[in-house]
Each structure stands twice: as structure tokens, then as C-alpha cells.
Design a protein around this motif. Structure first.
Motif, PDB file in Angstrom:
ATOM      1  N   SER A 204      -0.296 -15.959  20.763  1.00  0.00           N
ATOM      2  CA  SER A 204      -1.491 -16.685  21.190  1.00  0.00           C
ATOM      3  C   SER A 204      -2.277 -17.140  19.982  1.00  0.00           C
ATOM      4  O   SER A 204      -2.301 -16.471  18.953  1.00  0.00           O
ATOM      5  N   GLY A 205      -2.909 -18.302  20.146  1.00  0.00           N
ATOM      6  CA  GLY A 205      -3.722 -18.904  19.080  1.00  0.00           C
ATOM      7  C   GLY A 205      -2.855 -19.694  18.110  1.00  0.00           C
ATOM      8  O   GLY A 205      -1.628 -19.527  18.037  1.00  0.00           O
ATOM      9  N   GLY A 206      -3.517 -20.586  17.403  1.00  0.00           N
ATOM     10  CA  GLY A 206      -2.851 -21.281  16.308  1.00  0.00           C
ATOM     11  C   GLY A 206      -1.800 -22.298  16.701  1.00  0.00           C
ATOM     12  O   GLY A 206      -1.012 -22.725  15.862  1.00  0.00           O
TER      13      GLY A 206
ATOM     14  N   ASP B 111      -3.579 -24.529  12.314  1.00  0.00           N
ATOM     15  CA  ASP B 111      -2.717 -24.083  13.404  1.00  0.00           C
ATOM     16  C   ASP B 111      -1.261 -24.174  12.947  1.00  0.00           C
ATOM     17  O   ASP B 111      -0.620 -25.221  13.037  1.00  0.00           O
TER      18      ASP B 111
ATOM     19  N   SER C 163      -0.910 -11.892  18.202  1.00  0.00           N
ATOM     20  CA  SER C 163      -2.118 -12.716  18.164  1.00  0.00           C
ATOM     21  C   SER C 163      -2.220 -13.344  16.786  1.00  0.00           C
ATOM     22  O   SER C 163      -1.781 -12.746  15.798  1.00  0.00           O
ATOM     23  N   SER C 164      -2.818 -14.531  16.737  1.00  0.00           N
ATOM     24  CA  SER C 164      -2.990 -15.144  15.423  1.00  0.00           C
ATOM     25  C   SER C 164      -4.380 -15.726  15.275  1.00  0.00           C
ATOM     26  O   SER C 164      -4.940 -16.266  16.226  1.00  0.00           O
TER      27      SER C 164
ATOM     28  N   GLY D 102      -5.270 -20.074  22.265  1.00  0.00           N
ATOM     29  CA  GLY D 102      -6.059 -18.927  21.805  1.00  0.00           C
ATOM     30  C   GLY D 102      -7.136 -18.504  22.773  1.00  0.00           C
ATOM     31  O   GLY D 102      -7.438 -17.310  22.894  1.00  0.00           O
ATOM     32  N   ASN D 103      -7.724 -19.459  23.458  1.00  0.00           N
ATOM     33  CA  ASN D 103      -8.794 -19.084  24.385  1.00  0.00           C
ATOM     34  C   ASN D 103      -8.259 -18.093  25.414  1.00  0.00           C
ATOM     35  O   ASN D 103      -7.231 -18.346  26.052  1.00  0.00           O
ATOM     36  N   PRO D 104      -8.949 -16.972  25.554  1.00  0.00           N
ATOM     37  CA  PRO D 104      -8.381 -15.870  26.340  1.00  0.00           C
ATOM     38  C   PRO D 104      -8.012 -16.242  27.773  1.00  0.00           C
ATOM     39  O   PRO D 104      -6.945 -15.853  28.254  1.00  0.00           O
TER      40      PRO D 104
ATOM     41  N   ILE E  28     -14.359 -12.012  15.948  1.00  0.00           N
ATOM     42  CA  ILE E  28     -14.333 -11.876  17.411  1.00  0.00           C
ATOM     43  C   ILE E  28     -13.186 -10.937  17.788  1.00  0.00           C
ATOM     44  O   ILE E  28     -12.153 -10.904  17.130  1.00  0.00           O
ATOM     45  N   PRO E  29     -13.418 -10.141  18.830  1.00  0.00           N
ATOM     46  CA  PRO E  29     -12.406  -9.157  19.203  1.00  0.00           C
ATOM     47  C   PRO E  29     -11.111  -9.824  19.681  1.00  0.00           C
ATOM     48  O   PRO E  29     -11.153 -10.867  20.347  1.00  0.00           O
ATOM     49  N   ASP E  30     -10.000  -9.219  19.322  1.00  0.00           N
ATOM     50  CA  ASP E  30      -8.693  -9.681  19.811  1.00  0.00           C
ATOM     51  C   ASP E  30      -8.525  -9.230  21.258  1.00  0.00           C
ATOM     52  O   ASP E  30      -8.192  -8.084  21.523  1.00  0.00           O
ATOM     53  N   ALA E  31      -8.800 -10.134  22.179  1.00  0.00           N
ATOM     54  CA  ALA E  31      -8.654  -9.821  23.608  1.00  0.00           C
ATOM     55  C   ALA E  31      -7.239 -10.131  24.088  1.00  0.00           C
ATOM     56  O   ALA E  31      -6.694  -9.449  24.961  1.00  0.00           O
ATOM     57  N   ASN E  32      -6.640 -11.158  23.505  1.00  0.00           N
ATOM     58  CA  ASN E  32      -5.385 -11.665  24.080  1.00  0.00           C
ATOM     59  C   ASN E  32      -4.249 -10.650  24.027  1.00  0.00           C
ATOM     60  O   ASN E  32      -3.451 -10.551  24.977  1.00  0.00           O
TER      61      ASN E  32
ATOM     62  N   GLU F  21     -10.064 -15.084  12.390  1.00  0.00           N
ATOM     63  CA  GLU F  21     -11.341 -14.595  12.918  1.00  0.00           C
ATOM     64  C   GLU F  21     -11.188 -13.341  13.763  1.00  0.00           C
ATOM     65  O   GLU F  21     -12.174 -12.781  14.214  1.00  0.00           O
ATOM     66  N   LEU F  22      -9.947 -12.904  13.985  1.00  0.00           N
ATOM     67  CA  LEU F  22      -9.740 -11.830  14.970  1.00  0.00           C
ATOM     68  C   LEU F  22      -9.965 -10.440  14.368  1.00  0.00           C
ATOM     69  O   LEU F  22      -9.537 -10.138  13.255  1.00  0.00           O
TER      70      LEU F  22
HETATM   71  P1  AMP Z   1      -6.859 -21.400  18.620  1.00  0.00           P
HETATM   72  O1  AMP Z   1      -5.873 -21.625  19.722  1.00  0.00           O
HETATM   73  O2  AMP Z   1      -6.285 -20.563  17.519  1.00  0.00           O
HETATM   74  O3  AMP Z   1      -7.445 -22.673  18.147  1.00  0.00           O
HETATM   75  O4  AMP Z   1      -8.042 -20.544  19.244  1.00  0.00           O
HETATM   76  C1  AMP Z   1      -8.864 -21.080  20.252  1.00  0.00           C
HETATM   77  C2  AMP Z   1     -10.018 -20.148  20.529  1.00  0.00           C
HETATM   78  O5  AMP Z   1      -9.518 -18.916  21.025  1.00  0.00           O
HETATM   79  C3  AMP Z   1     -10.826 -19.784  19.303  1.00  0.00           C
HETATM   80  O6  AMP Z   1     -12.186 -19.713  19.684  1.00  0.00           O
HETATM   81  C4  AMP Z   1     -10.300 -18.437  18.940  1.00  0.00           C
HETATM   82  O7  AMP Z   1     -11.246 -17.664  18.229  1.00  0.00           O
HETATM   83  C5  AMP Z   1      -9.984 -17.833  20.271  1.00  0.00           C
HETATM   84  N1  AMP Z   1      -8.941 -16.826  20.151  1.00  0.00           N
HETATM   85  C6  AMP Z   1      -7.755 -16.997  19.535  1.00  0.00           C
HETATM   86  N2  AMP Z   1      -7.012 -15.884  19.598  1.00  0.00           N
HETATM   87  C7  AMP Z   1      -7.753 -14.986  20.294  1.00  0.00           C
HETATM   88  C8  AMP Z   1      -7.530 -13.637  20.687  1.00  0.00           C
HETATM   89  N3  AMP Z   1      -6.392 -12.998  20.360  1.00  0.00           N
HETATM   90  N4  AMP Z   1      -8.498 -13.007  21.367  1.00  0.00           N
HETATM   91  C9  AMP Z   1      -9.643 -13.644  21.682  1.00  0.00           C
HETATM   92  N5  AMP Z   1      -9.891 -14.908  21.352  1.00  0.00           N
HETATM   93  C10 AMP Z   1      -8.981 -15.580  20.652  1.00  0.00           C
END
Ligand code: AMP
Ligand code: MG
Length: 445
Positions: free
Chosen positions: A259-261, A268, A194-195, A309-311, A211-215, A198-199
Motif C-alpha cells: 500500500s502507498g507509493g 511514488d 506499507s510504504s 495509500g489512503n486507508p 502518521i500511524p501505519d494503519a494499512n 511519513e509512516l
Molecule cells: P500514497 O498512496 O503513498 O500517495 O498515500 C496516500 C495517502 O495515504 C497519504 O496521505 C499517506 O500518508 C496515506 N498512507 C499511505 N500509507 C499509509 C498507511 N500504511 N497507513 C495510513 N495511511 C497511509
């Protein structure tokens, strides 16, 4: 490496693909992994890498299918008939006596039929007679209730072909063929990263700003549902140097899920960092909702999926892209989630241009046909509606929306049932389909 210079993506990188084209791009690069030998006890869920042949005839003789009496059919023609019991044959015995006319042998299920007998009468169709005799109450035809030698498997024949997915029935068949060790395709090794700054990690203390790391865990479970135990690499901050270290580690696996970034924000860094590590990116952005900013690349034998990133987006992208790739590497022939047609209970709006995957719950109506209803918020951040969903209803990309009562295709989630082809709603759902689904599908209340 310069992680800050990557937006937009390189002009040569294909973007705006359809889900089907993106799947084709990925699956064009996958082939089943090599074989390994494992104990039969560990074989469930794996795929046979070699043909399996029978080592014997089964049954090894003509055997009785019932508890009863082995007789000569002609002796029962004028039933009731009294026959003399001259032998008692149990499963595992070798018959000692050849029956003469007017004689019979008591026989148990699985026991070899003696010479001179050509049929079996069930106990229920007999009555004990005086002394060593039995009364046969009905006439029986020859060859009744006899299982023939080799009718189940014949020595030397291929009983299970390479490419067969191993379910409980297959495990039973493999045991029947005495395969204590089985050659199966190797399973992909999967890493999950995960990246995002904010996680907050699962076991970290509560921080109101995070915010919790759900992914990490949702993806872990999706991988586990395929019988593969992934390695969880943790959380990388939005920092090219830190990301680079994590990604390099992940590139040692068969599949790396990040996931994310991977979007267009100035922080990103995932895609440029991967590029700097020598990963060839094959596409970025697919015309789908949710899940648009998904990217795919390879380095050597490693498949890298950059998931949004969106779960919910990351889970939906897993379903469409990672799952078929993972199954292809593991040697499966059926790569795609099973779909079924369902009738919408309400209207759905949609902007044309992107295929939409809508979280739905399924229930059967009075006539046994599936009805699909929204599982709640369709926000890509709402994990709770994903938790409620039975499937993803497909709104085709050309559609401006669907009316209440219209039939649409639903991809089932986590049922363990797969089908041969990707069905993405671009073929009409026939009435026949609806009835077939209602007859043969078993999920729903
Ligand atoms: P990003 O793709 O990094 O721009 O993230 C898009 C959205 O997904 C943001 O609101 C992030 O906070 C959220 N997000 C990114 N990674 C995770 C994760 N591992 N668990 C939960 N939400 C996430
Ligand atoms: Mg982010």
C-alpha cells in the motif's frame, strides 16, 4: 533500475478499467492452489480438494427415531391395546428377539428396530401396564418414527464433492464419513508491505510529524478474516533501493499487498521498482471511488496488488480485487461478498464516470426492509467511518446521485456470507429482492 522515471505509466498498460473488467483480468489468472492433507481439527474454512465418499451405510440399520416401543402397527389398530414387553433395546444393542403379534420391545432413540416390528410408538403415547405390559393409547401407522438404513449416507456414495467450502456442518459430515485427514486446497501465503516516509510503525514512539501505519493492520485483518495468517513485512521508505529489497522478499509469496507509493507523485516508486524486478503489470487505475490508483501485476505465481495509500481506499480495493483472488486461489467457488438491496435514508450525490463505494450502516425499518445511512465522513482517509460501516453502498458509475428512498445495492463487510456473482449495482433492484432480503438476511438490529 531507475525508480525516478516512471510517470506516467507505460502507454501499453491498460488503465481506466471498470471494477468488473479489473476483476475479470485478475480472476482470469487465478486457479485453485494444489492440495495438501490436513487434520480434520484444522479444516474449518478450507475447501475440499477431492470428493469424499461414505465408508458405510448410515444409519447402519433401521433405527428408532424416538424413545418408545417397537410394535406391529396392526396390534395398535383398535387402541388402546395392551402389549407384552419382551425385550429392552438400547442404542448399540443387537436385538435378540423376533416379535410375535401381541408383543413389543422397549426401544431407545437410535436403537435398531427388531424383526417383527414395523413401527415405533412414542413413550408419550403409552401408559405402563401391569407386570411386563404396556398400554398403547393411540393407533400408529406402519413406519412411524423409524429412520431407514442408509437414509443419511450410503456406502461408496460421494457425500461431499471437491470444491465444497468447509463450514461447521461440513466438519460434522466429514467426521461422519470418518475423514480424520482431509485433502484441501493450499491457502495462499500473503505478504503485506506499507510504504511511505511519513509512516510511524505501530510500536514506534509517537512522532508529531508522522502518521500511524494503519494499512498494515487493516489489510492484515481483512486477510485474517479469510482464515489466512499473513506475514507483515513492515514499512519501506520512499526509496527505490530500500523498496526493492522489501518487494523482492514479498515476491516470494502467493500474494503481495503493497500500500502507498503507487500513485503519480514523484516519490511514488512502487510500480517502477516492481517493473524493474520483473513484475508484469496488467492494469493501473480503475474507475472507482475511492481506490482509483490501484495496480495489479504478476511475477511467476505471485500476484501483486499495489493498493492506494489512503486507508479506506486500500480496504475498498482489497474487498473488490484481493478478496476474490484470495478466495479463488484457496479453491472457493463463491468469490464475492454478499450484497443486499437497501433503501437510502438520505440523498447521495455522485459524479458520473466512476462507481462509488459509500460506507453505510444498515438498520431494518418497521416492515423489515434494510435502510442504509452514511456511516459518516466519506473521506478516503477516515478509518473511523470504515470502522462503523456495515457495508459499502454501490452508486453505479453512470449515476449522478441517488434520492432519499431509492434502493441501492450494499456489499456486506465481514459477515462471512458470500454469493456467486459480483453485483455492482448495474442491474435494477426489484421489489422481490427487497422482500427476499428482509426475509432471509439476519444482520442488523
Ligand atoms: P500514497 O498512496 O503513498 O500517495 O498515500 C496516500 C495517502 O495515504 C497519504 O496521505 C499517506 O500518508 C496515506 N498512507 C499511505 N500509507 C499509509 C498507511 N500504511 N497507513 C495510513 N495511511 C497511509
Ligand atoms: Mg506515499
Amino acid at each position: 533500475m531507475n525508480g525516478k522515471s516512471s510517470k506516467p505509466a507505460s502507454p501499453s498498460l491498460p488503465g481506466g478499467l471498470s471494477v468488473r473488467d479489473a476483476q475479470a483480468c485478475i480472476l482470469g489468472k487465478t486457479a485453485p492452489l494444489g492440495a495438501e492433507d490436513i487434520a480434520l481439527e484444522r479444516a474449518l474454512g478450507r475447501v475440499l480438494a477431492a470428493d469424499v465418499r461414505a465408508d458405510r451405510d448410515l444409519p447402519p440399520h433401521d433405527i428408532s427415531a424416538m424413545d418408545g416401543y417397537a410394535v406391529c402397527a396392526a396390534d395398535t389398530a383398535d387402541a388402546p391395546a395392551r402389549l407384552k414387553i419382551v425385550d429392552d433395546i438400547r442404542a448399540g444393542d443387537t436385538p435378540r428377539v423376533t416379535l410375535q403379534r401381541g408383543q413389543c420391545a422397549r426401544i431407545m432413540t437410535g436403537a435398531p428396530v427388531p424383526a417383527g416390528a414395523d413401527t415405533v410408538v412414542r413413550v408419550e403415547d403409552t401408559r405402563p401396564g401391569p407386570d411386563d405390559a404396556v398400554d398403547i393409547l393411540i393407533p400408529v401407522r406402519a413406519a412411524t418414527d423409524i429412520r431407514r438404513r442408509a437414509e443419511n449416507m450410503r456406502r461408496g456414495e460421494i457425500v461431499l464433492a471437491a470444491g465444497t467450502g468447509i463450514g461447521p456442518g461440513t466438519v460434522g459430515a466429514l467426521a461422519t464419513a470418518k475423514q480424520a485427514t482431509v485433502a484441501v486446497h493450499r491457502q495462499p501465503r500473503v505478504a503485506i508491505l506499507s510504504s511511505g516516509n511519513e509512516l510511524e510503525a505501530l510500536r514506534e514512539p509517537f512522532d508529531p510529524g508522522k502518521i500511524p501505519d494503519a494499512n498494515t493492520y487493516a489489510l492484515m485483518a481483512q486477510v485474517q478474516a479469510q482464515g489466512v495468517e499473513p506475514d507483515l513485512l513492515g514499512i519501506a521508505r520512499d526509496d527505490p533501493a530500500e523498496l526493492s529489497g522489501f518487494l523482492e522478499r514479498g515476491l516470494g509469496y502467493d500474494i503481495l499487498l503493497v500500500s502507498g507509493g503507487a500513485s503519480v507523485g514523484v516519490h511514488d516508486h512502487v510500480r517502477p521498482t516492481l517493473a524493474a524486478l520483473g513484475v508484469a503489470m496488467h492494469f493501473w487505475r480503475v474507475e472507482m471511488r475511492p481506490g482509483h490508483p490501484v495496480a495489479f501485476g504478476t511475477r511467476g505465481r505471485c500476484f501483486v496488488f499495489c493498493l492506494p495509500g489512503n486507508p479506506v481506499s486500500s480496504m475498498v480495493c482489497f474487498e473488490q480485487f484481493v478478496l476474490p483472488a484470495l478466495r479463488a486461489l484457496a479453491g472457493h467457488r463463491r468469490l464475492f461478498r454478499r450484497t443486499l438491496p437497501a433503501r437510502l435514508t438520505h440523498a447521495v450525490e455522485s459524479r458520473p464516470g466512476r462507481i462509488e463505494f459509500m460506507r453505510v450502516t444498515l438498520a431494518r425499518d418497521a416492515s423489515g426492509i434494510y435502510e442504509a445511512a452514511s456511516a459518516g465522513s466519506q473521506s478516503s482517509g477516515d478509518m473511523l467511518s470504515m470502522a462503523r460501516a456495515d457495508g459499502l453502498l454501490i452508486v453505479p458509475s453512470a449515476s449522478k446521485g441517488l434520492a432519499a428512498g431509492e434502493t441501492a445495492r450494499v456489499q456486506l463487510l465481514e459477515t462471512g456470507a458470500y454469493q456467486d456473482e459480483a453485483e455492482l449495482g448495474d442491474e435494477p433492484c426489484s421489489q422481490k429482492d427487497v422482500h427476499r432480503a428482509s426475509l432471509h438476511d439476519t444482520i442488523g438490529p
